[in-house]
Each structure stands twice: as structure tokens, then as C-alpha cells.
Motif scaffolding. Sequence first.
Motif, PDB file in Angstrom:
ATOM      1  N   THR A   1       5.343   7.223   1.333  1.00  0.00           N
ATOM      2  CA  THR A   1       5.567   6.098   2.254  1.00  0.00           C
ATOM      3  C   THR A   1       4.811   4.890   1.745  1.00  0.00           C
ATOM      4  OG1 THR A   1       5.943   7.482   4.198  1.00  0.00           O
ATOM      5  CG2 THR A   1       5.131   5.261   4.608  1.00  0.00           C
ATOM      6  N   ALA A   2       5.374   3.718   1.952  1.00  0.00           N
ATOM      7  CA  ALA A   2       4.728   2.473   1.506  1.00  0.00           C
ATOM      8  C   ALA A   2       4.722   1.460   2.641  1.00  0.00           C
ATOM      9  CB  ALA A   2       5.461   1.905   0.297  1.00  0.00           C
ATOM     10  N   PHE A   3       3.629   0.713   2.718  1.00  0.00           N
ATOM     11  CA  PHE A   3       3.514  -0.384   3.683  1.00  0.00           C
ATOM     12  C   PHE A   3       3.677  -1.688   2.933  1.00  0.00           C
ATOM     13  CE2 PHE A   3       0.154   2.345   6.064  1.00  0.00           C
ATOM     14  CZ  PHE A   3       1.153   3.162   6.559  1.00  0.00           C
ATOM     15  N   ASN A   4       4.674  -2.448   3.321  1.00  0.00           N
ATOM     16  CA  ASN A   4       4.949  -3.719   2.662  1.00  0.00           C
ATOM     17  C   ASN A   4       4.350  -4.838   3.513  1.00  0.00           C
ATOM     18  OD1 ASN A   4       6.044  -5.597   1.009  1.00  0.00           O
ATOM     19  ND2 ASN A   4       8.165  -5.276   1.634  1.00  0.00           N
ATOM     20  N   GLY A   5       3.566  -5.725   2.926  1.00  0.00           N
ATOM     21  CA  GLY A   5       2.982  -6.770   3.754  1.00  0.00           C
ATOM     22  C   GLY A   5       2.165  -7.776   2.981  1.00  0.00           C
ATOM     23  N   THR A   6       1.170  -8.315   3.660  1.00  0.00           N
ATOM     24  CA  THR A   6       0.374  -9.384   3.078  1.00  0.00           C
ATOM     25  C   THR A   6      -1.110  -9.127   3.313  1.00  0.00           C
ATOM     26  OG1 THR A   6       2.140 -10.941   3.610  1.00  0.00           O
ATOM     27  CG2 THR A   6       0.009 -11.873   3.053  1.00  0.00           C
ATOM     28  N   LYS A   7      -1.882  -9.242   2.247  1.00  0.00           N
ATOM     29  CA  LYS A   7      -3.339  -9.240   2.395  1.00  0.00           C
ATOM     30  C   LYS A   7      -3.757 -10.626   2.870  1.00  0.00           C
ATOM     31  CE  LYS A   7      -5.049  -5.815  -0.890  1.00  0.00           C
ATOM     32  NZ  LYS A   7      -5.970  -5.615  -2.036  1.00  0.00           N
ATOM     33  N   VAL A   8      -4.520 -10.660   3.943  1.00  0.00           N
ATOM     34  CA  VAL A   8      -4.919 -11.939   4.516  1.00  0.00           C
ATOM     35  C   VAL A   8      -6.443 -12.030   4.519  1.00  0.00           C
ATOM     36  CG1 VAL A   8      -4.670 -13.491   6.467  1.00  0.00           C
ATOM     37  CG2 VAL A   8      -2.895 -11.809   6.000  1.00  0.00           C
ATOM     38  N   SER A   9      -6.957 -13.065   3.874  1.00  0.00           N
ATOM     39  CA  SER A   9      -8.406 -13.264   3.814  1.00  0.00           C
ATOM     40  C   SER A   9      -8.804 -14.423   4.718  1.00  0.00           C
ATOM     41  CB  SER A   9      -8.844 -13.577   2.371  1.00  0.00           C
ATOM     42  OG  SER A   9      -8.419 -12.552   1.508  1.00  0.00           O
ATOM     43  N   TYR A  10      -9.971 -14.308   5.328  1.00  0.00           N
ATOM     44  CA  TYR A  10     -10.439 -15.322   6.288  1.00  0.00           C
ATOM     45  C   TYR A  10     -11.818 -15.833   5.898  1.00  0.00           C
ATOM     46  CZ  TYR A  10      -6.733 -13.200   8.963  1.00  0.00           C
ATOM     47  OH  TYR A  10      -5.524 -12.718   9.352  1.00  0.00           O
ATOM     48  N   GLU A  11     -12.000 -17.054   6.282  1.00  0.00           N
ATOM     49  CA  GLU A  11     -13.328 -17.639   6.155  1.00  0.00           C
ATOM     50  C   GLU A  11     -14.225 -16.941   7.180  1.00  0.00           C
ATOM     51  OE1 GLU A  11     -13.669 -21.772   7.629  1.00  0.00           O
ATOM     52  OE2 GLU A  11     -13.822 -22.271   5.514  1.00  0.00           O
ATOM     53  N   SER A  12     -15.410 -16.572   6.793  1.00  0.00           N
ATOM     54  CA  SER A  12     -16.280 -15.906   7.756  1.00  0.00           C
ATOM     55  C   SER A  12     -16.700 -16.898   8.827  1.00  0.00           C
ATOM     56  CB  SER A  12     -17.503 -15.332   7.058  1.00  0.00           C
ATOM     57  OG  SER A  12     -18.195 -16.348   6.392  1.00  0.00           O
TER      58      SER A  12
ATOM     59  N   TYR B   1       0.857  -1.185   0.000  1.00  0.00           N
ATOM     60  CA  TYR B   1       0.000   0.000   0.000  1.00  0.00           C
ATOM     61  C   TYR B   1       0.893   1.235   0.000  1.00  0.00           C
ATOM     62  CZ  TYR B   1      -4.438  -2.359   1.070  1.00  0.00           C
ATOM     63  OH  TYR B   1      -5.583  -3.124   1.015  1.00  0.00           O
ATOM     64  N   THR B   2       0.506   2.231  -0.759  1.00  0.00           N
ATOM     65  CA  THR B   2       1.254   3.481  -0.757  1.00  0.00           C
ATOM     66  C   THR B   2       0.309   4.630  -1.049  1.00  0.00           C
ATOM     67  OG1 THR B   2       3.227   4.591  -1.601  1.00  0.00           O
ATOM     68  CG2 THR B   2       1.882   3.399  -3.201  1.00  0.00           C
ATOM     69  N   HIS B   3       0.809   5.829  -0.963  1.00  0.00           N
ATOM     70  CA  HIS B   3       0.002   7.007  -1.312  1.00  0.00           C
ATOM     71  C   HIS B   3       0.747   7.797  -2.380  1.00  0.00           C
ATOM     72  CE1 HIS B   3       2.618   9.953   0.736  1.00  0.00           C
ATOM     73  NE2 HIS B   3       2.730   9.068   1.715  1.00  0.00           N
ATOM     74  N   PRO B   4       0.050   8.642  -3.134  1.00  0.00           N
ATOM     75  CA  PRO B   4       0.741   9.416  -4.171  1.00  0.00           C
ATOM     76  C   PRO B   4       1.807  10.332  -3.574  1.00  0.00           C
ATOM     77  CG  PRO B   4      -1.635   9.534  -4.442  1.00  0.00           C
ATOM     78  CD  PRO B   4      -1.387   8.884  -3.110  1.00  0.00           C
ATOM     79  N   LEU B   5       2.781  10.666  -4.375  1.00  0.00           N
ATOM     80  CA  LEU B   5       3.831  11.595  -3.946  1.00  0.00           C
ATOM     81  C   LEU B   5       3.178  12.865  -3.401  1.00  0.00           C
ATOM     82  CD1 LEU B   5       6.882  11.125  -4.118  1.00  0.00           C
ATOM     83  CD2 LEU B   5       6.902  12.558  -6.163  1.00  0.00           C
ATOM     84  N   LEU B   6       3.610  13.277  -2.230  1.00  0.00           N
ATOM     85  CA  LEU B   6       2.934  14.364  -1.517  1.00  0.00           C
ATOM     86  C   LEU B   6       3.895  15.527  -1.280  1.00  0.00           C
ATOM     87  CD1 LEU B   6       0.265  15.087   0.090  1.00  0.00           C
ATOM     88  CD2 LEU B   6       1.475  14.211   2.109  1.00  0.00           C
TER      89      LEU B   6
ATOM     90  N   ALA C   1       7.977  23.715   3.171  1.00  0.00           N
ATOM     91  CA  ALA C   1       8.909  24.015   4.262  1.00  0.00           C
ATOM     92  C   ALA C   1       8.150  24.380   5.528  1.00  0.00           C
ATOM     93  CB  ALA C   1       9.825  25.158   3.846  1.00  0.00           C
ATOM     94  N   THR C   2       8.616  23.859   6.648  1.00  0.00           N
ATOM     95  CA  THR C   2       8.104  24.140   7.996  1.00  0.00           C
ATOM     96  C   THR C   2       6.592  23.938   8.123  1.00  0.00           C
ATOM     97  OG1 THR C   2       7.772  26.503   7.624  1.00  0.00           O
ATOM     98  CG2 THR C   2       9.955  25.817   8.372  1.00  0.00           C
ATOM     99  N   SER C   3       6.067  22.998   7.404  1.00  0.00           N
ATOM    100  CA  SER C   3       4.622  22.768   7.486  1.00  0.00           C
ATOM    101  C   SER C   3       4.329  21.308   7.827  1.00  0.00           C
ATOM    102  CB  SER C   3       3.948  23.144   6.171  1.00  0.00           C
ATOM    103  OG  SER C   3       4.364  22.261   5.162  1.00  0.00           O
ATOM    104  N   VAL C   4       3.073  21.042   8.177  1.00  0.00           N
ATOM    105  CA  VAL C   4       2.626  19.694   8.519  1.00  0.00           C
ATOM    106  C   VAL C   4       1.566  19.273   7.514  1.00  0.00           C
ATOM    107  CG1 VAL C   4       1.531  18.247  10.269  1.00  0.00           C
ATOM    108  CG2 VAL C   4       3.065  20.096  10.964  1.00  0.00           C
ATOM    109  N   VAL C   5       1.768  18.121   6.892  1.00  0.00           N
ATOM    110  CA  VAL C   5       0.836  17.617   5.874  1.00  0.00           C
ATOM    111  C   VAL C   5       0.601  16.131   6.129  1.00  0.00           C
ATOM    112  CG1 VAL C   5       0.445  17.256   3.405  1.00  0.00           C
ATOM    113  CG2 VAL C   5       1.661  19.298   4.183  1.00  0.00           C
ATOM    114  N   SER C   6      -0.643  15.692   5.937  1.00  0.00           N
ATOM    115  CA  SER C   6      -0.963  14.275   6.141  1.00  0.00           C
ATOM    116  C   SER C   6      -1.443  13.626   4.855  1.00  0.00           C
ATOM    117  CB  SER C   6      -2.066  14.132   7.198  1.00  0.00           C
ATOM    118  OG  SER C   6      -1.581  14.469   8.462  1.00  0.00           O
ATOM    119  N   ALA C   7      -1.130  12.351   4.727  1.00  0.00           N
ATOM    120  CA  ALA C   7      -1.668  11.519   3.649  1.00  0.00           C
ATOM    121  C   ALA C   7      -2.448  10.379   4.294  1.00  0.00           C
ATOM    122  CB  ALA C   7      -0.533  10.965   2.803  1.00  0.00           C
ATOM    123  N   ASN C   8      -3.364   9.815   3.543  1.00  0.00           N
ATOM    124  CA  ASN C   8      -4.124   8.677   4.057  1.00  0.00           C
ATOM    125  C   ASN C   8      -3.960   7.484   3.150  1.00  0.00           C
ATOM    126  OD1 ASN C   8      -5.779   9.071   6.543  1.00  0.00           O
ATOM    127  ND2 ASN C   8      -6.339  10.921   5.432  1.00  0.00           N
ATOM    128  N   ILE C   9      -3.846   6.322   3.767  1.00  0.00           N
ATOM    129  CA  ILE C   9      -3.880   5.069   3.014  1.00  0.00           C
ATOM    130  C   ILE C   9      -5.101   4.296   3.495  1.00  0.00           C
ATOM    131  CG2 ILE C   9      -2.761   2.824   2.711  1.00  0.00           C
ATOM    132  CD1 ILE C   9      -0.081   4.260   2.759  1.00  0.00           C
TER     133      ILE C   9
END
Lengths: 159, 170
Positions: free
Chosen positions: A147-158, A39-44, A48-56
Motif C-alpha cells: 500500500t502507498a500513501f500519495n501526498g505532500t510533505k509539509v514543513s512549518y516555521e516553528s 510513503y509505502t512499505h515493502p511487499l508483504l 491464506a486466512t491470516s492477518v498481517v500488519s505493516a507499518n509506515i
Amino acid sequence: MLDQYAKTALQLATIAATEANNKLNSDRGKIIGETNFIYTHPLLLVPATSVVSANINIGSDADFDNYSLMAACYDTAGVNISSPYLLVQIVDQTTGRAVFSEGTIFSLMAGSGSLPFILNAIRQFKARSSVSITYQNLAATNYYLQTAFNGTKVSYESK
Amino acid sequence: MARYGIVNSSDQTDVIAPQDILINPITQGLNRDEVLARLTDREAYVYNTRFLVSNLAARYTAPKEVPQNANFWFSNITAFAKNPLTGADNQLFRGILSIIDLETGNRPIQVPLWALRTSAGQLRRTFWPLPYVIRAGQTFQIELENNINYAAAGNVDIFINVEGWHDYSI
């Protein structure tokens, strides 16, 4: 005899670990699928001297087990900045849990981005979670962040 | 009980004063498998702090409280230093970092900062074959002492990360 003791100890440890895993996954059914994913977000732009947030936003198809973090920083000319003067915080907005107790310097999380920050344990994001990445630029220059999150999508039986 | 210390061989001064090596009350008596078996219901977490070091012979402290419902395990510590005026990396700072378990008084690590400074964050420093644990509801303290061989001019912005995980299986 010693081997027998060692085997018994290992068996007991395995049983304890299995029981603990069952507790961890008590709200999950049997795993029916695992897919490596990033998962990642677009280049943001972080001025300078500011605070900015991205959402994934974690997809609705599966929970996400995050194993490592990666990030990269560029200046406005597109040159990679391996050590920007910039703080990062990551918060799972669904649970309210943060990854860091306070914003951390970029270099201690991601470095150049070419090698991932392998977490000491997985961090699980539930399906449909929203995860915020907040950048606080302490420098007098503009940065572009990703920023990117490296990992695994995990699916479960309901259940 | 054992003791350790580090002495500068050129002038025989203490770099790290001799101190007792204490045993963690939770891991004491457990074998490796038993400890690992306790590490299943866990979530990665980093306790970190930032010290703006501005004067000599000073001690900076940051208490960190572990939540009531999880133990905190860690074995990785990293540090990074910046010049707060220019944002440039600072590789000259030579403070001593300690982690103090305020429940037991244990000081599981006391180390020169240069030993923790990472190469652009790419190297993680693991200090023990098994992690140290701070018990749920307890507090540990990150402490920085900058009175040894301070060579940098001006202020230094120090970042320290204690990397590990919360164990919610308690």
C-alpha cells in the motif's frame, strides 16, 4: 446589483474559510515548504486466512498530508490480482484514528492500484507518526500486498 | 416537497417505491460557498460495513454512530460483492441499498446495488452536487434489502463504503 451580492457572499465565504483554516492550522506555523512524496512499505506476504500488519513511519522532517491511497496485490507467481478476497484497515497509531470504521474489501480501496483512491478530504499524519496497515486475507491462497500513501510533505516555521 | 420513484417499464412494478425527497436540515438555506466554507477543518473517513447475505426477502442493517466532536459529510458510496466460498466477484446481486439518517428520518439515498458496484474499485460514485451531513453524535444506518430480483445462488458477501470526511470545526 446581483453581481455585488455575489461578490459579497464570496468574500464572506472566503473570510469564513480562512478563519476555519487558521483554526485547523492553529498548532502550525507558516508553511515554509511542500514536497510531493509517496510513503509505502515493502511487499508483504499475507498467508491464506491470516492477518498481517505493516507499518509506515512518517519522517521526522515534515507532517504528511495524504491525498490518495494506492495498493497492489500479487499472487505468489507475481501475477497482479486486481480483486483479492482481502480486507484492509489503516490506523494512525499516534492518534488512534482509523481511516475505515471497519476493515474494507481491497477492491473498494485500491482496485488494480493503477488509479488511486482519491480521498474526499486530506488526512494529515504528523511527523514521526506510525501508521499501520492491517491485511486480513479471507482467501485460501497467499497474497503479496503493498500500500502507498500519495501526498505532500509539509514543513512549518516553528511557532 | 417533491417525490421520486423508479418503475420497471416492462411490468409496471416499483423498483424503488415513490418517496419524499427531504431537505437536509444543515444544508437547507445555505448557498454553495457557505457550505464549502464549512468544509475546511476536515479529515477523510469511510464508514463501511459488511453483510453476509444468506436468505431471500431479508433486510440487513448496520447503524453507524458519528462522534460527538465532528459532523460526517459524504457524497460517495461504493459497493462490492464477493462469493464467500470462492472469493470470486459477484455481479449478480440486485439488492437495494439505503442510507437512513436516524435523527431526521431522512433517507438521502435509496439505490440498487448494481448502481454502486465499482469497476475494481476505480470508480467512485458521487450522488449529489453537495454532500449530505450527519450531525455530530447522531447515528445513521446502512440498510440492505435483497428482496428484489434476487438472481444469485448461494451466499453473497456484500461490502458497502460510505466515503466522506469528519468536520471537526463545529
